[in-house]
Scaffold this motif. Structure first.
Motif, PDB file in Angstrom:
ATOM      1  N   ILE A  79      -9.795  -8.686  -8.297  1.00 22.97           N
ATOM      2  CA  ILE A  79     -10.546  -7.927  -7.306  1.00 22.97           C
ATOM      3  C   ILE A  79      -9.662  -6.915  -6.576  1.00 22.97           C
ATOM      4  CG2 ILE A  79     -11.950  -8.085  -5.191  1.00 22.97           C
ATOM      5  CD1 ILE A  79     -13.213  -9.213  -7.832  1.00 22.97           C
ATOM      6  N   ASN A  80      -8.477  -7.326  -6.168  1.00 25.94           N
ATOM      7  CA  ASN A  80      -7.611  -6.468  -5.350  1.00 25.94           C
ATOM      8  C   ASN A  80      -6.758  -5.502  -6.153  1.00 25.94           C
ATOM      9  OD1 ASN A  80      -8.589  -7.765  -3.097  1.00 25.94           O
ATOM     10  ND2 ASN A  80      -6.828  -9.107  -2.860  1.00 25.94           N
ATOM     11  N   GLY A  81      -6.525  -5.801  -7.423  1.00 22.22           N
ATOM     12  CA  GLY A  81      -5.691  -4.932  -8.250  1.00 22.22           C
ATOM     13  C   GLY A  81      -6.466  -4.218  -9.331  1.00 22.22           C
ATOM     14  N   THR A  82      -7.143  -4.990 -10.185  1.00 19.29           N
ATOM     15  CA  THR A  82      -7.903  -4.398 -11.285  1.00 19.29           C
ATOM     16  C   THR A  82      -9.090  -3.589 -10.774  1.00 19.29           C
ATOM     17  OG1 THR A  82      -7.264  -6.221 -12.727  1.00 19.29           O
ATOM     18  CG2 THR A  82      -9.161  -4.904 -13.420  1.00 19.29           C
ATOM     19  N   VAL A 101      -8.940   0.857   1.019  1.00 19.04           N
ATOM     20  CA  VAL A 101      -8.415   0.179   2.200  1.00 19.04           C
ATOM     21  C   VAL A 101      -7.393  -0.868   1.768  1.00 19.04           C
ATOM     22  CG1 VAL A 101      -9.030  -1.216   4.215  1.00 19.04           C
ATOM     23  CG2 VAL A 101     -10.602   0.546   3.375  1.00 19.04           C
ATOM     24  N   SER A 102      -6.246  -0.847   2.420  1.00 18.65           N
ATOM     25  CA  SER A 102      -5.222  -1.840   2.107  1.00 18.65           C
ATOM     26  C   SER A 102      -4.976  -2.725   3.324  1.00 18.65           C
ATOM     27  CB  SER A 102      -3.933  -1.161   1.633  1.00 18.65           C
ATOM     28  OG  SER A 102      -3.057  -2.133   1.091  1.00 18.65           O
ATOM     29  N   THR A 103      -3.773  -3.246   3.437  1.00 16.33           N
ATOM     30  CA  THR A 103      -3.451  -4.225   4.473  1.00 16.33           C
ATOM     31  C   THR A 103      -1.966  -4.177   4.794  1.00 16.33           C
ATOM     32  OG1 THR A 103      -3.387  -6.600   4.953  1.00 16.33           O
ATOM     33  CG2 THR A 103      -3.137  -5.968   2.670  1.00 16.33           C
ATOM     34  N   ASP A 104      -1.623  -4.663   5.980  1.00 19.96           N
ATOM     35  CA  ASP A 104      -0.208  -4.750   6.339  1.00 19.96           C
ATOM     36  C   ASP A 104       0.506  -5.870   5.576  1.00 19.96           C
ATOM     37  OD1 ASP A 104      -1.513  -6.793   7.689  1.00 19.96           O
ATOM     38  OD2 ASP A 104      -0.372  -6.528   9.540  1.00 19.96           O
ATOM     39  N   TYR A 105      -0.244  -6.687   4.855  1.00 22.65           N
ATOM     40  CA  TYR A 105       0.375  -7.753   4.056  1.00 22.65           C
ATOM     41  C   TYR A 105       1.222  -7.193   2.912  1.00 22.65           C
ATOM     42  CZ  TYR A 105      -2.180 -11.662   6.162  1.00 22.65           C
ATOM     43  OH  TYR A 105      -2.661 -12.619   7.019  1.00 22.65           O
ATOM     44  N   SER A 125       3.397 -12.720   0.024  1.00 26.66           N
ATOM     45  CA  SER A 125       2.323 -13.639  -0.331  1.00 26.66           C
ATOM     46  C   SER A 125       1.574 -13.105  -1.547  1.00 26.66           C
ATOM     47  CB  SER A 125       1.345 -13.796   0.839  1.00 26.66           C
ATOM     48  OG  SER A 125       0.640 -12.581   1.044  1.00 26.66           O
ATOM     49  N   ALA A 126       0.820 -13.984  -2.172  1.00 28.14           N
ATOM     50  CA  ALA A 126      -0.008 -13.581  -3.315  1.00 28.14           C
ATOM     51  C   ALA A 126      -1.013 -12.520  -2.879  1.00 28.14           C
ATOM     52  CB  ALA A 126      -0.725 -14.793  -3.899  1.00 28.14           C
ATOM     53  N   TYR A 127      -1.616 -12.709  -1.728  1.00 28.32           N
ATOM     54  CA  TYR A 127      -2.570 -11.726  -1.226  1.00 28.32           C
ATOM     55  C   TYR A 127      -1.914 -10.346  -1.116  1.00 28.32           C
ATOM     56  CZ  TYR A 127      -5.656  -9.258   1.989  1.00 28.32           C
ATOM     57  OH  TYR A 127      -6.470  -8.316   2.580  1.00 28.32           O
ATOM     58  N   GLY A 128      -0.746 -10.295  -0.500  1.00 29.74           N
ATOM     59  CA  GLY A 128      -0.035  -9.027  -0.350  1.00 29.74           C
ATOM     60  C   GLY A 128       0.321  -8.409  -1.690  1.00 29.74           C
ATOM     61  N   ARG A 129       0.754  -9.235  -2.637  1.00 31.74           N
ATOM     62  CA  ARG A 129       1.089  -8.708  -3.976  1.00 31.74           C
ATOM     63  C   ARG A 129      -0.132  -8.117  -4.652  1.00 31.74           C
ATOM     64  NH1 ARG A 129       4.194 -13.413  -3.846  1.00 31.74           N
ATOM     65  NH2 ARG A 129       2.643 -14.628  -5.009  1.00 31.74           N
ATOM     66  N   THR A 130      -1.289  -8.784  -4.519  1.00 33.40           N
ATOM     67  CA  THR A 130      -2.488  -8.277  -5.186  1.00 33.40           C
ATOM     68  C   THR A 130      -2.985  -6.998  -4.519  1.00 33.40           C
ATOM     69  OG1 THR A 130      -4.070  -9.640  -3.901  1.00 33.40           O
ATOM     70  CG2 THR A 130      -3.157 -10.589  -5.941  1.00 33.40           C
ATOM     71  N   LYS A 131      -2.888  -6.906  -3.211  1.00 38.21           N
ATOM     72  CA  LYS A 131      -3.295  -5.681  -2.524  1.00 38.21           C
ATOM     73  C   LYS A 131      -2.351  -4.524  -2.874  1.00 38.21           C
ATOM     74  CE  LYS A 131      -6.180  -5.068   0.118  1.00 38.21           C
ATOM     75  NZ  LYS A 131      -7.531  -4.502  -0.093  1.00 38.21           N
ATOM     76  N   LEU A 132      -1.063  -4.814  -2.999  1.00 43.14           N
ATOM     77  CA  LEU A 132      -0.101  -3.789  -3.400  1.00 43.14           C
ATOM     78  C   LEU A 132      -0.397  -3.307  -4.821  1.00 43.14           C
ATOM     79  CD1 LEU A 132       2.346  -2.047  -2.808  1.00 43.14           C
ATOM     80  CD2 LEU A 132       3.796  -3.975  -3.526  1.00 43.14           C
ATOM     81  N   ALA A 133      -0.793  -4.204  -5.694  1.00 37.44           N
ATOM     82  CA  ALA A 133      -1.165  -3.802  -7.057  1.00 37.44           C
ATOM     83  C   ALA A 133      -2.332  -2.819  -7.007  1.00 37.44           C
ATOM     84  CB  ALA A 133      -1.535  -5.026  -7.890  1.00 37.44           C
TER      85      ALA A 133
END
Length: 140
Positions: A79-82, A101-105, A125-133
């Motif tokens: 969801i956050n990367g693909t 929209v991204s996040t400070d994570y 965190s995994a959440y931060g990695r997926t949002k960065l992707a």
């Protein structure tokens, strides 16, 4: 003719607020929740673009269960990367603008001051990695 917006993740908190705000503007907003549009499914995204021809896509869709992302990182990455990658490709193909929209994570979380947009990323965190992707996919 008013511009047509596609708001993904329209049932979430950010999506609901954006759809409500757009109701007061001279735009046509198509509100798509996850039932209406799986943003990581290229076929569904193509269908949505063909049906609605958005000029602007506001991606409010996200895996937001931060703690659950640790044990379900593949699902969060979908969801956050693909998803953002699929939306970015569709926007490029159709000449639409993508607001993502991204996040400070995506940052390390140890700054004493707010992070500037160009600060180095270092998600913890995994959440931060997926949002960065997702950010990287949109930028590509």
């Amino acid at each position: 003719m008013s511009p047509r917006w596609l708001v993904t993740g329209a049932a979430g908190m950010l999506g609901q607020d954006l759809v409500a705000a757009l109701a007061h503007e001279d735009v046509t907003a198509v509100a798509a929740d996850r039932t209406a549009l799986d943003i990581a499914d290229p076929g569904r995204v193509r269908e949505m673009f063909a049906a609605h021809r958005p000029a602007v896509v506001a991606n409010c869709a996200a895996w937001t269960a931060v703690d659950d992302a640790e044990s379900q990182e593949d699902a969060a990455l979908r969801i956050n990367g693909t998803g953002p990658a699929v939306l970015a490709a569709a926007c490029r193909e159709h000449g639409a603008v993508l607001l993502h929209v991204s996040t400070d994570y995506v940052f390390a979380g140890d700054a004493a001051l707010p992070y500037p947009e160009d600060a180095p990323t270092a998600p913890r965190s995994a959440y931060g990695r997926t949002k960065l992707a997702g950010e990287r996919a949109v930028l590509e």
